[in-house]
Design an enzyme around this catalytic site. Structure first.
Site, PDB file in Angstrom:
ATOM      1  CE  LYS A 263      -1.835   2.459   3.305  1.00 26.95           C
ATOM      2  NZ  LYS A 263      -1.573   3.801   2.714  1.00 26.95           N
TER       3      LYS A 263
ATOM      4  CD  GLU B 277      13.308   3.174   7.837  1.00 29.62           C
ATOM      5  OE1 GLU B 277      13.383   4.064   8.713  1.00 29.62           O
ATOM      6  OE2 GLU B 277      13.258   3.381   6.633  1.00 29.62           O
TER       7      GLU B 277
ATOM      8  CB  CYS C 290      13.371   7.947   8.575  1.00 31.38           C
ATOM      9  SG  CYS C 290      14.166   7.052   7.260  1.00 31.38           S
TER      10      CYS C 290
ATOM     11  CD  GLU D 219      10.869  11.548  12.201  1.00 28.53           C
ATOM     12  OE1 GLU D 219       9.805  10.951  12.396  1.00 28.53           O
ATOM     13  OE2 GLU D 219      11.831  11.033  11.587  1.00 28.53           O
TER      14      GLU D 219
HETATM   15  P1  NAI Z   1       2.167   7.691   8.855  1.00 34.06           P
HETATM   16  O1  NAI Z   1       2.981   6.799   9.706  1.00 34.06           O
HETATM   17  O2  NAI Z   1       0.769   7.988   9.262  1.00 34.06           O
HETATM   18  O3  NAI Z   1       2.108   7.117   7.355  1.00 34.06           O
HETATM   19  C1  NAI Z   1       2.975   6.178   6.783  1.00 34.06           C
HETATM   20  C2  NAI Z   1       2.181   5.080   6.106  1.00 34.06           C
HETATM   21  O4  NAI Z   1       1.405   4.406   7.087  1.00 34.06           O
HETATM   22  C3  NAI Z   1       1.192   5.551   5.045  1.00 34.06           C
HETATM   23  O5  NAI Z   1       1.133   4.605   4.003  1.00 34.06           O
HETATM   24  C4  NAI Z   1      -0.128   5.552   5.802  1.00 34.06           C
HETATM   25  O6  NAI Z   1      -1.242   5.387   4.960  1.00 34.06           O
HETATM   26  C5  NAI Z   1       0.046   4.353   6.701  1.00 34.06           C
HETATM   27  N1  NAI Z   1      -0.784   4.361   7.914  1.00 34.06           N
HETATM   28  C6  NAI Z   1      -1.231   5.428   8.617  1.00 34.06           C
HETATM   29  N2  NAI Z   1      -1.984   5.036   9.652  1.00 34.06           N
HETATM   30  C7  NAI Z   1      -2.035   3.685   9.622  1.00 34.06           C
HETATM   31  C8  NAI Z   1      -2.652   2.690  10.420  1.00 34.06           C
HETATM   32  N3  NAI Z   1      -3.386   3.015  11.473  1.00 34.06           N
HETATM   33  N4  NAI Z   1      -2.473   1.398  10.098  1.00 34.06           N
HETATM   34  C9  NAI Z   1      -1.711   1.056   9.044  1.00 34.06           C
HETATM   35  N5  NAI Z   1      -1.123   1.942   8.233  1.00 34.06           N
HETATM   36  C10 NAI Z   1      -1.264   3.246   8.515  1.00 34.06           C
HETATM   37  O7  NAI Z   1       2.961   9.038   8.692  1.00 34.06           O
HETATM   38  P2  NAI Z   1       2.383  10.478   8.262  1.00 34.06           P
HETATM   39  O8  NAI Z   1       1.184  10.830   9.038  1.00 34.06           O
HETATM   40  O9  NAI Z   1       2.293  10.535   6.814  1.00 34.06           O
HETATM   41  O10 NAI Z   1       3.585  11.388   8.758  1.00 34.06           O
HETATM   42  C11 NAI Z   1       3.651  11.758  10.131  1.00 34.06           C
HETATM   43  C12 NAI Z   1       5.062  11.754  10.630  1.00 34.06           C
HETATM   44  O11 NAI Z   1       5.593  10.444  10.532  1.00 34.06           O
HETATM   45  C13 NAI Z   1       6.037  12.600   9.854  1.00 34.06           C
HETATM   46  O12 NAI Z   1       5.985  13.941  10.259  1.00 34.06           O
HETATM   47  C14 NAI Z   1       7.327  11.950  10.207  1.00 34.06           C
HETATM   48  O13 NAI Z   1       7.760  12.396  11.467  1.00 34.06           O
HETATM   49  C15 NAI Z   1       6.979  10.475  10.309  1.00 34.06           C
HETATM   50  N6  NAI Z   1       7.292   9.740   9.082  1.00 34.06           N
HETATM   51  C16 NAI Z   1       8.411   8.966   9.048  1.00 34.06           C
HETATM   52  C17 NAI Z   1       8.762   8.327   7.888  1.00 34.06           C
HETATM   53  C18 NAI Z   1       9.984   7.500   7.799  1.00 34.06           C
HETATM   54  O14 NAI Z   1      10.586   7.411   6.730  1.00 34.06           O
HETATM   55  N7  NAI Z   1      10.378   6.809   8.851  1.00 34.06           N
HETATM   56  C19 NAI Z   1       7.987   8.468   6.660  1.00 34.06           C
HETATM   57  C20 NAI Z   1       6.781   9.227   6.811  1.00 34.06           C
HETATM   58  C21 NAI Z   1       6.484   9.852   7.986  1.00 34.06           C
END
Ligand code: NAI
Ligand code: MG
Length: 496
Positions: free
Chosen positions: A187, A263, A297, A394
């Protein structure tokens, strides 16, 4: 309709798939819902893509299951490698298109997007090479038995990826999963579904059997949550926020105890000693935090400089940061485009306000750039204390803090003063300092005299709350394999 004609400033018209890629075909969602895809440079709607509901996740998982138990099992390891290798070639052949789609949807500078495509094809090709090199062992225990281990795929893998490197994360996930003989339902992030769908069309072109790779667009709380708690998904690999990472772990525990790899976030220290090559250290500090608009990240968001060169460093670093070209991702010399979304833009601006209120000093930046699109000036805070939110949390944007340290011991202590442990860097010309400090830092990757130089051959992942498991390199294969022990009793002596 499951595709639409689109144009980017760098390509002519092209066919953008918009359907869910399930069982080798682009299809509509069962509920017929779709959602807007936003261009972060001007906030316009690029198109709509079909949205996966829980039911669509079920359909995709069934397709992946059928492929796993059926046709995919009879494909030799060598041929699995050929599929991946073909896919890597198709990425290379379509580098301009894939990069342009990425820049359009994500906002990253086109030169960087091309780099991502190259890194994605490199990753796929690397794992293509692993496909026929997965081996078990023969283990001698006693003369009455012959024992061996076999490395088997885990099964159907759910993969949930973020928006900061949409295509690269896609390749990081697909590569090791497919090389080891699993099937996947991946996804993409709701903010950036387009490049993953173009990549799905290349999966089709590469001739993968139907159901082996399924690519769906959808929201985290619906499709993502359905994957995490699905009873017929054997493993979930997630990249994203620590908050959601915890939810994935809980969902796995509450459903079928599926294997997980996570990750997650980071708050990585970038430590510069007095004896560092200051020009290089400034360049890497700049790249460390401002690359990909700080949406990494492993971003080097906490910069610590030894007191002897601090004043000189900060003066030149802020000039360097202010000179980064921020603007149209399709500009040839653009370094930094817009943040990915309104939500991320607001979150980052909130952190900047918080830093100001807490008494930190803005050395450069701190403001929105332009009045359209989610552009933020490269921002450096000084005068920070370790307890400030901007130093602990972060931010995931072009914002860093810089502070002074005295001794090596201080650098190690403050470097490790975080719940995260994804990456760190040390700048020094003293070999002993480099090795001692990198040994002492609790981080999955430590760069010496560089930053953000990831490579598909090198394992990447987090200590502490930055994650579980490793991606890339040989290490990633382990996350997609399980070990079977076969113990054969020899001879005809009766037992007991
Ligand atoms: P997120 O963790 O909500 O989104 C990442 C992925 O997880 C997306 O595909 C989203 O659809 C999915 N997701 C969201 N809620 C979920 C759930 N309950 N169950 C399963 N999948 C779910 O991150 P978001 O809201 O886009 O960004 C928020 C913060 O997260 C950013 O400000 C940053 O600090 C961090 N982040 C870290 C990343 C990394 O590379 N480690 C990448 C993106 C965000
Ligand atoms: Mg978008």
């Amino acid at each position: 309709m499951t595709s639409i004609k689109l144009k980017t400033p760098h390509t002519g018209e092209y066919e953008q798939p918009t359907g869910l890629f399930i069982n080798g075909e682009f299809v509509k969602g069962v509920d017929g819902r779709s959602f807007d895809v936003i261009n972060p440079s001007d906030e316009s709607v690029i198109c709509q893509v079909h949205e996966a509901s829980e039911k669509d996740v079920d359909i995709a998982v069934n397709a992946a299951r059928k492929a796993f138990e059926g046709e995919w099992r009879s494909v030799t390891p060598c041929d699995r490698g050929k599929y991946l290798s073909k896919l890597a070639d198709l990425f290379d052949e379509n580098v301009d298109l894939l990069a342009a789609v990425e820049s359009l949807d994500n906002g990253k500078a086109i030169t960087m997007a091309k780099g991502d495509v190259g890194a994605a094809s490199g990753c796929l090709r690397y794992y293509a090479g692993w496909a026929d090199k997965i081996e078990g062992k023969v283990i001698d225990t006693n003369p009455e038995s012959f024992n061996y281990t076999k490395k088997e795929p885990i099964g159907v893998c759910g993969q949930i990826i973020p928006w900061n490197f949409p295509l690269l994360m896609w390749a990081w996930k697909i590569g090791p999963a497919i090389a080891t003989g699993n099937t996947v339902v991946i996804k993409t992030a709701e903010q950036t579904p387009l490049s993953g769908l173009v990549a799905a069309s290349l999966v089709k072109k590469a001739g993968f059997p139907p159901g082996v790779v399924n690519v769906i667009s959808g929201f985290g709380k619906i499709a993502g949550a359905a994957i995490a708690s699905h009873m017929d998904i054997d493993k979930v690999a997630f990249t994203g926020s620590t908050v959601v990472g915890r939810q994935i772990m809980k969902a796995a525990a509450g459903s079928n105890l599926k294997k997980i790899t996570l990750e997650l976030g980071g708050k990585s220290p970038n430590i510069v000693f007095d004896d560092a090559d200051i020009d290089n250290a400034i360049s890497w500090a700049n790249f460390g935090i401002f690359f990909n608009h700080g949406q990494c990240c492993c971003a080097g968001s906490r910069i610590y400089v030894q007191e002897g060169i601090y004043d000189k460093f900060i003066q030149r670093f802020k000039e360097r940061a202010a000179a980064n070209k921020v603007g149209d991702p399709f500009g040839a010399d653009t370094f930094q485009g817009p943040q990915v979304s309104q939500v991320q833009f607001d979150r980052i601006m909130g952190y900047i306000e918080d830093g100001k209120k807490a008494g930190a000093k803005i050395e450069t930046g701190g403001k929105r750039k332009g009045d359209k699109g989610f552009f933020i000036e490269p921002t450096i805070f000084s005068g920070v204390t370790e307890d400030m939110k901007i130093v602990q949390e972060e931010i995931f944007g072009p914002v860093c803090s810089i502070a002074k340290f005295k001794t090596k011991e201080d650098a190690i202590r403050i470097g490790n003063n975080t719940t995260y442990g994804l990456a760190a860097a040390v700048h020094t010309t003293n070999l002993n300092t480099a090795i001692e400090v990198s040994n002492a830092l609790k981080a999955g990757t430590v760069w010496v005299n560089s930053y953000n130089t990831l490579h598909w051959q090198l394992p990447f992942g987090g200590y502490k709350e930055s994650g579980v498991g490793r991606e890339l390199g040989e290490a990633a294969l382990e996350n997609y394999l399980q070990t079977k022990t076969v113990s054969i009793r020899l001879g005809d002596a009766l037992f007991g």
